[in-house]
Each structure stands twice: as C-alpha cells, then as structure tokens.
Design a protein around this motif. Structure first.
Motif, PDB file in Angstrom:
ATOM      1  N   GLU A 787       0.831  -1.186   0.000  1.00 34.22           N
ATOM      2  CA  GLU A 787       0.000   0.000   0.000  1.00 34.22           C
ATOM      3  C   GLU A 787       0.876   1.250   0.000  1.00 34.22           C
ATOM      4  OE1 GLU A 787      -2.079   1.022   3.514  1.00 34.22           O
ATOM      5  OE2 GLU A 787      -3.805   1.764   2.413  1.00 34.22           O
ATOM      6  N   GLY A 792      -0.639   4.577  -1.478  1.00 33.92           N
ATOM      7  CA  GLY A 792      -1.880   4.676  -0.707  1.00 33.92           C
ATOM      8  C   GLY A 792      -3.103   4.264  -1.482  1.00 33.92           C
ATOM      9  N   THR A 793      -4.217   4.344  -0.813  1.00 33.62           N
ATOM     10  CA  THR A 793      -5.478   3.931  -1.398  1.00 33.62           C
ATOM     11  C   THR A 793      -6.010   5.053  -2.272  1.00 33.62           C
ATOM     12  OG1 THR A 793      -6.506   4.796   0.553  1.00 33.62           O
ATOM     13  CG2 THR A 793      -6.113   2.444   0.496  1.00 33.62           C
TER      14      THR A 793
HETATM   15  C1  LIG Z   1      -2.802   7.418   3.453  1.00 33.94           C
HETATM   16  O1  LIG Z   1      -2.712   6.126   4.046  1.00 33.94           O
HETATM   17  C2  LIG Z   1      -3.741   5.830   4.974  1.00 33.94           C
HETATM   18  C3  LIG Z   1      -3.500   4.469   5.539  1.00 33.94           C
HETATM   19  O2  LIG Z   1      -2.181   4.243   5.741  1.00 33.94           O
HETATM   20  C4  LIG Z   1      -5.105   5.916   4.292  1.00 33.94           C
HETATM   21  O3  LIG Z   1      -6.115   5.676   5.240  1.00 33.94           O
HETATM   22  C5  LIG Z   1      -5.274   7.279   3.674  1.00 33.94           C
HETATM   23  O4  LIG Z   1      -6.480   7.327   2.953  1.00 33.94           O
HETATM   24  C6  LIG Z   1      -4.112   7.600   2.735  1.00 33.94           C
HETATM   25  N1  LIG Z   1      -4.241   8.962   2.249  1.00 33.94           N
HETATM   26  C7  LIG Z   1      -4.150   9.283   0.980  1.00 33.94           C
HETATM   27  C8  LIG Z   1      -4.287  10.722   0.633  1.00 33.94           C
HETATM   28  O5  LIG Z   1      -3.935   8.452   0.110  1.00 33.94           O
END
Ligand SMILES: *[C@@H]1O[C@H](CO)[C@@H](O)[C@H](O)[C@H]1NC(C)=O
Ligand SMILES: *[C@@H]1O[C@H](CO)[C@@H](O)[C@H](O)[C@H]1NC(C)=O
Ligand SMILES: *[C@@H]1O[C@H](CO)[C@@H](O)[C@H](O)[C@H]1NC(C)=O
Ligand SMILES: *[C@@H]1O[C@H](CO)[C@@H](O)[C@H](O)[C@H]1NC(C)=O
Ligand SMILES: *[C@@H]1O[C@H](CO)[C@@H](O)[C@H](O)[C@H]1NC(C)=O
Ligand SMILES: *[C@@H]1O[C@H](CO)[C@@H](O)[C@H](O)[C@H]1NC(C)=O
Ligand SMILES: *[C@@H]1O[C@H](CO)[C@@H](O)[C@H](O)[C@H]1NC(C)=O
Length: 798
Positions: A787, A792-793
């Motif tokens: 991830e 990230g997501t």
């Molecule tokens: C960053 O990572 C966290 C989990 O590690 C996630 O919940 C969050 O949505 C992510 N933020 C972005 C902007 O991708």
C-alpha cells in the motif's frame, strides 16, 4: 456586571490549563522550558515527540544513559530520529531541562549545579526566541516575533536518520554539509564509523557512503533528473517524491512522502548499509528495504580486521583461521570494528634467525577471497620467493602471488570470500599463522588427504568402469540414435542427436537470460522442447540446479524433464513439449486465446498443487524462487506445469530457511528478498499470490499500463474485498461463466499470499485446500508495504 468581568479571565485560564493537559505542547519558549522528568513536546500531527529518554548503551554496563532527542511518537518501541547530545550522554536526565538560554539558544540545563550541558550554539540576533517541533520532525529555533528568521534547526544536524523533508547536501555559502553518521552500535547512539555525505567535489553532486571518513565504498551516482543513477528505486514512483536542488546558495537532495500518514525514515545503519525503513502496524516492526550497498559485505570492513565476510552464510562475519572475536559484547551489538584477535602470537624472532628445527610461522591458504586493501607490491620471481620474503619481515601478515607478489603489513581489512566454493588458483590469500596453530590441524589434514586419495582412486576406477560400459553400449546402438537412460527415466542425449532432433536449432520457442528454447522431435516422434543454456557465467549452476531439482521429481503440475546433454561446454535440457506455451501469452497478449473463468481457476489450483508438492512432499523442500506467468506452461488441455528450475534452492528438512543472493523477477519478489534476510518457501507463496491476481483479472499487476492515476492492482483488490465488491474489477474479455464465489475465494487467497509478513501468508497446502473449497478464510488485511509503495489507497477508482 462584575460577575461577567471576573468570568472572562477565569474561563481563559481554564482554557489554557485544559489545552496544556489535553495535548502536549509543541513549543518551548523562554518562560516554558521542557522538564527532564516526564516532559515531552509533541508535533501538531502527533507523529513526533521530543524529550529526554534513557538507553542502556551496552548490554553489561550497569547504568543507562540519558539523551535528549526526537522519536516517532506513534511507534511503540522508542526509535530516535534525532539526538542532541549523542557524544555526551547525560548521567541523569531527570534533573535536567531543555531551556531557551540567555543568548536565545536551545540548551540543556542541569539544575543541581546550574550548568549548561549542551547548546545549539547558533548565532542568534535576539534572545527572544522560541523552538517548535514541526510536523515533519524538525525542531526549529526562530525569532519569537518573526518565525521566518530561523537560527537553528535539527534537520541541519542529522544523526543517523534522514527524515522526509530534510536535506542532504551542502550550503555553498558557509560550506556546511548535511550528512549522516551511523550509531556506534545498536544500543549506543554515539557516532559510529560509517558516514553518508555529499561528495567533496562540488562540480559533481553525488551522495557517498564512507568508512572512517577515509574509504568511500558506495556512491549514488549522478542525478538523472528523477533519481540518482545507482538508486533508481528512489525515482519516487511509489512511496515518495524526490528532488535535487542546486542554486547559488546551496545544493541538496530531499524527498517527501506522498502519503503523510506513512511512518518511514532513511537510516544509515550500524552495519554500514543505508536503508529505507517503514513502520508496519500490522506486524508491529520496522521493515527495511532498498539497502545500499545491496550486499552486506560491500559495506567496507563491516566485520572488522582479521575477519572474512561471506554473503551466503549466517552469521556473515567470521574470524579468519587462528583468530577469535575481540569483544563478544560489541560484536553482538553490531559493532564489529574491533574485529578478531590472533590466538597464538607469531614466532617472528625464531623464523627470522633462521634456526632450523625451531618453530617458524607458516601460511594458511584462504581460497576464493577478494584481497584486503593496502597491499604492498614487492619484487619476487616466484610464489615461493614471495612467501619467503613475507616470513622474513616480522610485520608481514599475509601474501598473495599471481604473477606479482603482494604483501600486507597492516591489519587485514575487508576480506570477502566468494560463495561458489569452487577452488581456483586465483584469489588465494596466504595468511601467516604461528606454526602451533597449524600443527593441530595438520594431523587431521593428513588423515583427510589419505581419505581423499583413497576416494579419488575409487572414483576413478568406477568412472573407468562406467565409461567402458557406456562405450560398449554406444557401440552396440551406434546407428539407432537411442539416448542412454541414466536414472529415473532421464536420458543422456548426445549433442548431435539433439541438433538433429531440433533441425539444427531452427524452431525457437522462446528465450531469456539463460539461453533459448527450441522445438524438436525425437525419432519415436515424441515432441520435445530443448533448452540450450547460453549464458556463460551462470549456466553450470543453473544446469545443475535444474537437473537436481526437476530431474528427481515428478508431478502432474511440474514440467517433465526427459533428458539432458552435457558434452564439452554444451549444456542442454530436454523437456516434454507444451503446445499451449506459457501462461503469460494467454493472460496479457492479444495473440493468445483468452481463457474462460473455469480454465483460469483450474490453472490457479494446478499451480498451487505443484508448488505444494515442491514445498511439502519432496525429500528436501524445494523453493522455486522465480514463480511468474512466463514460467507456467500449459499442455494441450491447459493443465499448468511449473517450469524453469534454474533458480531453485534446496532447503533441508531440518532447516526452514536459506540465505541466498536475490533472485527472481521484480513485481513478484517478496519484501524479505529486498531486505536481505534468509528466505523460506514463503517467497514462492508471495510470488504465487501476485500471479494469482494476474490470473484472476487477466492483466499485469504493474507494467506499462501502470500510471500514477490508477492504484496498484493488488491494493485495489484488497480495498474492494474490504468493501465486498471485487467483481467490478473483473476482466471484460471473460464475458460469462464467471463464478462469483470462486472469484471472491481466489481474491482472498491471493491477498493472504501477499501479506508483508511471512508468517501471515498461507502455506501452499492451505492455498490448495481453500481453492478446493475445503476451508474458508476471512477477508485479509491490507499489506502495508504494498500500500505504501503504491502511494496509498485511491477511492476514485470505481
Ligand atoms: C494514506 O494512508 C492511509 C492508511 O495508511 C489511508 O487511510 C489514507 O487514505 C491515505 N491517504 C491518501 C491521501 O492516500
Ligand atoms: C535578553 O537579553 C537582555 C540583555 O542582554 C536581558 O536583559 C534579558 O533578560 C534577556 N531575556 C531573556 C528572555 O533571557
Ligand atoms: C554539572 O553536573 C553534570 C552532571 O552531573 C556534570 O557533567 C558537569 O560537569 C557539572 N558541571 C559543573 C560546572 O560542575
Ligand atoms: C557565528 O558567527 C561567527 C563569527 O561571525 C562565525 O565564525 C561562526 O562560524 C558562526 N557560527 C555559525 C554556526 O554560523
Ligand atoms: C523576519 O526575518 C526575515 C529573515 O531574517 C527578514 O528578512 C524579515 O525582514 C523579518 N521580518 C520582520 C517583520 O522583521
Ligand atoms: C580511523 O582513522 C583514524 C585517523 O584517520 C585512525 O586513527 C583510526 O585508527 C581509524 N580507525 C580504524 C578503526 O581504523
Ligand atoms: C566461481 O567464481 C569464480 C569467480 O567469480 C568464477 O570464475 C567461477 O566460474 C565460479 N564457478 C562457478 C562454478 O560458478
């Protein structure tokens, strides 16, 4: 009226008390020092904390020492990111406090004798200053009335950690360089022997790693626009953005995170490797990746003087023969700069005076070594002469002779032993030892020599007998072109026969770094695939690996080895022919026939059965090490067969791990490969999980199609699993026949296989049971490394 008058200041006070109780402050000012006992600053985002902490600096030293530093506030085990007083730890932190001193600097103040034990020593222009712990983990001292006037910041005084947002480089005006210095050992935070810094040559900016400020053992290479040439993985595709800035005032490299919530750092470790480190909440540990230099033994003198470093054994540092570890305690803490001590002193005087019959020193031959540094070349006509002149010099510790004579007069540093163990005359280092040291082993050696001679004679006789039999048999079958059957149904072919069968290697089926594969037909009209190993360097090893692994086992889901040819320098392997070629042709190439869901599921199950057999049913566990769609072949009825065992590793039943150099293919590599620890069969499980995703969705996990707008497929799949909606990711080419229950099941299996931590992954046996529907698994957690690496997501993907 009066009541409201009073109530305003009271509620104001309550507000101040409440905020200072609820959230720790992030600021120190003249009136608000940080108490040594229990005091702590916390950055606004809660990620970093500053305060006094104690540490045992050696396992047997009785009292812990105190440091002032910044650590990761959300990580349970205290991990310092910066330390103020690493050279001068405090005997007692509870009686100290961090204050703004009269000249406006940050200082550690010792209350009992009112002395300053550490100061930021900046040229402040006012004593009205404040210090703030920023969200990035930077502690900044600035003018209280003008926050842009910064006098000092912790990012300019890094210890062993390079945090996102900090700068590694040089101030061209003041000449100040920003670099890293490793810790002394894994407990003691005082400066160690390795440093990371910009190259002194300002025309050519590179980041270097050095030992004792004198020997440079690794360089980042030039900046290529997005990354340094020797660290392409820092191109910032996944985890972070990188930038190199050069202007009139300064030049530096910096990086920052794509997702601020990720807890990561770049650290120069006590073992001389610079690494990216990521905190994994799931496994509650720091995960290392991208070590530089890649191989542990490339960190200069990592084992200390009079040691041998080997990549393929654990522990990788060992004393040379006749030496033992100088300080076991330091060694265990990772500080091996002391190296090893000689067990029996040299008899230099007696050998020098030339008294015959007296004890003289002798030489012990260390084979396959890369020589230590600082050799001195002397004139000598032969190896013998070279050895004699070394014996004649009391300060000579070793010699080597390869056309020219090299001797070593200082301690032997950075000796590496190559791992393939084949004896060659090159790379023999003659180590000088006291005669007593070798006498004990000489007796044993004589025994061994006798045994070896006996065994050799026996082997020669047997070989002669076999050759005679072979020749007689070949004479009998001279014109029949029958290959000889050696054992377990495997045939030994002649090169001519195979050249004939493949019509002079005319019909090529495929190729790779190992060589090429050709189609052929045997006289009994069996269709075969002939793999010719071309790569000169690796070929012998791969040939043997392949013969000894696949040659001995048979399983419906493993490709069948029919025979081999080993004639002169020719190395060929003969397999049954697979009319449907490899899986990747059907999954990713438009030329291949798209596979229906039922076939895909059968392929997934077949590959799992083949791997389970390799891991669990053979005499030794066989780790394939290179599971990918190219290495899965399909027969006429689309039964999958695992092929290409050139990288396979055997692991004896009583061990479950093996340490080996990194092998395999990017995109299918388990994280533990990258962190360089001993691997287990779970690396195949990880690769299988990646392949399974590609089988399910009919597209590559990554590759050209990948761009920063779309999330990495494995991460998307876990997200959709968590939302209970994986079907929306399915391949459009499959039309109908999709069994949604099987899709869900296969996705869960795949995501359990690609977990960060080996112990969280399934075994191949379990995979088979789950795919067969015999047991059920829950929805897997998100693999954190993937991830983070993928940035990230991304909820915008439908
Ligand atoms: C960053 O990572 C966290 C989990 O590690 C996630 O919940 C969050 O949505 C992510 N933020 C972005 C902007 O991708
Ligand atoms: C700043 O310096 C002035 C004189 O140099 C001194 O009077 C004053 O107390 C100092 N202020 C602080 C906060 O130390
Ligand atoms: C004050 O005490 C500290 C710690 O006990 C000691 O290191 C320091 O030398 C002392 N300073 C003076 C001036 O005595
Ligand atoms: C502070 O100023 C002095 C004199 O101008 C200079 O020599 C010194 O290098 C400066 N120190 C820092 C940390 O800038
Ligand atoms: C604040 O400090 C900066 C940097 O020293 C300076 O350029 C600026 O003029 C100062 N601003 C004020 C209002 O004093
Ligand atoms: C490191 O270098 C210094 C001087 O350059 C030398 O005195 C010291 O012995 C060296 N350390 C080691 C471990 O060789
Ligand atoms: C072993 O390593 C040496 C040196 O790298 C090389 O010349 C030799 O071919 C290798 N032997 C095998 C069997 O790989």
């Amino acid at each position: 009226m009066p009541s409201s008058y009073i109530s305003i200041p009271v509620s104001f006070c309550i507000l101040i008390i409440a905020t200072s109780l609820c959230s720790a402050a992030d600021t120190i000012s003249a009136g608000q020092p940080l108490a040594g006992r229990g005091g702590k600053l916390v950055s606004k985002n809660g990620k970093f904390a500053l305060g006094f902490f104690q540490r045992w600096t050696g396992s047997r030293s009785s009292t812990p020492k105190w440091y002032l530093g910044i650590w990761f506030n959300t990580v349970p085990e205290l991990t310092p990111a910066w330390v103020a007083n690493r050279e001068n730890p405090l005997p007692d932190g509870t009686s100290s406090e961090l204050i703004i001193s009269d000249d406006g600097n940050l200082a550690i103040f010792n209350r009992p004798n009112r002395s300053i034990l550490w100061s930021s020593q900046a040229n402040t222009t006012t004593n009205n200053t404040i210090a703030v712990l920023l969200n990035s983990g930077d502690l900044v001292l600035s003018d209280a009335s003008n926050s842009t006037a910064i006098f000092w910041r912790s990012f300019d005084h890094m210890t062993d950690t390079f945090l996102p947002g900090a700068r590694m480089g040089r101030n061209k005006v003041t000449g100040w360089t920003h670099g890293l210095v490793s810790n002394k050992n894994s407990h003691d935070l005082s400066p160690g022997i390795y440093s990371g810094h910009p190259s002194p040559d300002s025309a050519n900016f590179e980041l270097l790693l050095s030992w004792n400020s004198s020997v440079t053992y690794w360089s980042s290479g030039q900046w290529e626009g997005q990354y340094f040439s020797n660290m392409p993985e820092m191109s910032g595709r996944y985890l972070f953005f990188s930038e190199f800035v050069s202007n009139d005032r300064e030049e530096y490299y910096t990086y920052w995170l794509k997702n601020e919530t990720v807890v990561t750092r770049y650290v120069l470790d006590v073992d001389g490797q610079a690494k990216m480190v990521l905190w994994s909440d799931a496994s509650a540990e720091w995960i290392f990746f991208y070590p530089k230099p890649d191989a542990q033994c490339e960190a200069y003198a990592v084992c200390g003087p009079f040691t041998v470093c080997r990549e393929d054994v654990l522990p990788f540092c060992n004393c040379m023969k006749g030496f033992s570890i100088r300080s076991q305690e330091d060694w265990e803490l990772g500080d091996r700069t002391g190296g090893c001590n000689r067990n029996i002193p040299l008899n230099c005087a007696s050998s020098n005076s030339g008294i015959s019959g007296g004890l003289t020193d002798m030489f012990y031959a260390m084979r396959n070594v890369i020589y230590p540094d600082n050799a001195k070349h002397i004139e000598a006509g032969s190896a013998e002469e070279c050895g004699k002149s070394c014996l004649g010099d009391c300060s000579c510790y070793a010699y080597s002779y390869s056309g020219k004579c090299s001797v070593w007069n200082s301690q032997l540093l950075n000796v590496l032993q190559r791992y393939n163990g084949s004896a060659s005359d090159e790379g023999i280092l003659y180590l000088r030892l006291a005669a007593e040291e070798l006498k004990t082993s000489k007796h044993k050696r004589r025994m061994i020599v006798r045994l070896v001679i006996a065994a050799t004679i026996f082997a020669a006789l047997s070989l002669f007998a076999i050759i005679c039999m072979f020749v007689r048999r070949r004479k009998r079958q001279h014109s029949s072109m029958e290959p000889s059957n050696i054992r377990g149904g495997i045939m030994a072919f002649g090169y001519k026969d195979l050249r004939h069968a493949t019509k002079n290697f005319s019909e090529k089926l495929g190729g790779g770094s190992f060589g090429s594969v050709f189609k052929g037909v045997l006289p009994d009209s069996t269709v075969i695939a002939v793999k010719r190993l071309d790569g000169a360097r690796q070929e012998e090893k791969e040939f043997r690996a392949e013969l000894s692994s696949i040659g001995m086992i048979q399983h419906i889901n493993l490709v069948k080895l029919i025979g081999f040819c080993c004639q002169g320098s020719k190395r060929l392997l003969v397999y049954e022919y697979m009319p449907n070629h490899s899986l990747d042709a059907h999954l990713f190439q438009s030329s291949g026939m798209p596979l229906c869901w039922g076939t895909r599921y059968k392929i997934a199950l077949g590959v799992a059965r083949g791997l389970a057999y390799l891991h669990e049913n053979c005499q030794d566990c066989i780790i394939h090490c290179d599971i990918k769609p190219q290495n899965i072949l399909l027969d006429a009825s689309f039964v999958p067969k695992i092929a290409d065992f050139g990288m396979a590793k055997f692991v004896r039943r009583d061990f479950s791990r093996v340490i080996t150099t990194m092998r395999g293919t990017m995109g299918y590599l388990a994280p533990e490969w990258i962190s360089g620890v001993a691997i287990s069969s779970k690396v195949d499980v990880y690769s299988y999980g990646m392949v399974l995703l590609e089988i399910i969705f009919g597209r590559r996990n990554s590759g050209e199609e990948y761009n920063s707008d779309s999330t990495y497929l494995p991460v998307q799949v876990v997200n959709k699993l968590l939302q209970g909606n994986v079907q929306c990711l399915m391949d459009q080419s499959m039309h109908d026949g999709i069994n949604l229950e099987e899709v869900e099941r296969a996705c869960r299996v795949a995501c359990w296989c690609i977990q960060d931590h080996e112990s969280h992954r399934l075994t191949m046996g379990e995979v088979v049971w789950i795919l067969e529907g015999l047991i059920k698994v829950d929805v897997p957690p998100m693999p954190k490394v993937l991830e983070a690496i993928s940035g990230g997501t991304d909820s915008t993907i439908a």
